[in-house]
Write a protein that holds these residues in place. Sequence first.
Motif, PDB file in Angstrom:
ATOM      1  N   GLY A  99      38.042  34.577  44.503  1.00  9.17           N
ATOM      2  CA  GLY A  99      36.850  34.937  45.392  1.00  9.17           C
ATOM      3  C   GLY A  99      36.197  36.444  45.185  1.00  9.17           C
ATOM      4  N   PHE A 100      37.118  37.158  44.102  1.00  9.63           N
ATOM      5  CA  PHE A 100      36.670  38.649  44.005  1.00  9.63           C
ATOM      6  C   PHE A 100      37.046  39.021  42.673  1.00  9.63           C
ATOM      7  N   SER A 101      36.668  40.208  42.238  1.00  7.32           N
ATOM      8  CA  SER A 101      37.171  40.594  40.929  1.00  7.32           C
ATOM      9  C   SER A 101      38.666  41.169  40.943  1.00  7.32           C
TER      10      SER A 101
ATOM     11  N   ARG B 263      48.382  49.634  41.736  1.00  6.60           N
ATOM     12  CA  ARG B 263      46.954  49.937  41.470  1.00  6.60           C
ATOM     13  C   ARG B 263      46.497  49.064  40.318  1.00  6.60           C
ATOM     14  N   SER B 264      45.042  49.169  40.213  1.00  2.41           N
ATOM     15  CA  SER B 264      44.577  48.594  39.193  1.00  2.41           C
ATOM     16  C   SER B 264      44.618  48.987  37.817  1.00  2.41           C
ATOM     17  N   LYS B 265      44.217  48.533  36.656  1.00  2.00           N
ATOM     18  CA  LYS B 265      44.546  48.874  35.651  1.00  2.00           C
ATOM     19  C   LYS B 265      43.683  50.314  35.335  1.00  2.00           C
TER      20      LYS B 265
ATOM     21  N   ASP C 220      49.091  40.227  36.718  1.00  2.02           N
ATOM     22  CA  ASP C 220      48.638  39.623  35.792  1.00  2.02           C
ATOM     23  C   ASP C 220      47.245  39.239  35.867  1.00  2.02           C
ATOM     24  N   ASP C 221      46.241  40.438  35.623  1.00  2.00           N
ATOM     25  CA  ASP C 221      44.804  40.055  35.772  1.00  2.00           C
ATOM     26  C   ASP C 221      44.183  39.056  35.088  1.00  2.00           C
ATOM     27  N   SER C 222      44.682  38.444  33.977  1.00  4.69           N
ATOM     28  CA  SER C 222      44.094  37.205  33.495  1.00  4.69           C
ATOM     29  C   SER C 222      44.277  36.083  34.240  1.00  4.69           C
TER      30      SER C 222
ATOM     31  N   ILE D 292      37.315  49.692  45.729  1.00  7.76           N
ATOM     32  CA  ILE D 292      37.872  49.785  44.676  1.00  7.76           C
ATOM     33  C   ILE D 292      38.251  51.153  44.434  1.00  7.76           C
ATOM     34  N   SER D 293      37.767  52.324  45.135  1.00  8.26           N
ATOM     35  CA  SER D 293      38.029  53.501  45.004  1.00  8.26           C
ATOM     36  C   SER D 293      38.170  54.261  46.531  1.00  8.26           C
TER      37      SER D 293
END
Lengths: 106, 123
Positions: free
Chosen positions: B26-28, B52-54, B75-77, B104-105
């Motif tokens: 439901g989200f990125s 944290r995000s990549k 695992d973002d994939s 996101i930030s």
Amino acid sequence: DIQMTQSPSTLSASVGDRVTITCRASQSIGTWLAWNQQKPGKAPKLLIYKASSLESGVPSRFSGSGSGTEFTLTISSLQPDDSATYYCQQYNVYWTFGQGTKVEVK
Amino acid sequence: EVQLVESGGGLVQPGRSLRLSCTASGFSFGDYLMSWVRQAPGKGLEWVGFIRSKAYGGTTEYAASVKGRFTISRDDSKSIAYLQMNSLKTEDTAVYYCTKKGGISGYHPFDSWGQGTLVTVSS
């Protein structure tokens, strides 16, 4: 580490009462303070962020105020559905929660 | 609609390991910091750690109570976050929640929570 202290730990009030919960931070956190509601057996739910901003869908009887080290959550007219435990949460440095305030509706 | 679904909880003996998964939708997923929060029976909420995000290095931070024993990965994939728990202690018994940072930030609280998965550490 930033410590968060809530008071009272429990409170009991009647339907329609105005209820206030206090949260104190061990150092200034600006307005990086959220309030969460948790009902038994359920995940917490975000109610208020940035000390006073209402999350979408949250009833307007909930409000928050404060800055620095002292914050309050107010329920203007307590409803039966508000029976829950409320947690403050700072997010100025990582995330820390208060110990919770259990609200009972008589 | 954002959904976070934890899995992998159960009964484990002290000193053993367990890996929890958090499957997101439901989200990125790859754009967001993901965190784990736990709640011991009848107790309050305790932040465990985050990744944290990549875009922000994919680095991790942990609470002192679990540092050196727990590891968070992603695992973002597959839109999955993991919590690898080693050298488990009885005091790690808790419901473990997967949470998502609200933006996101910048400064944000957790705006979405999974339903939680119970980990019981007992002989």
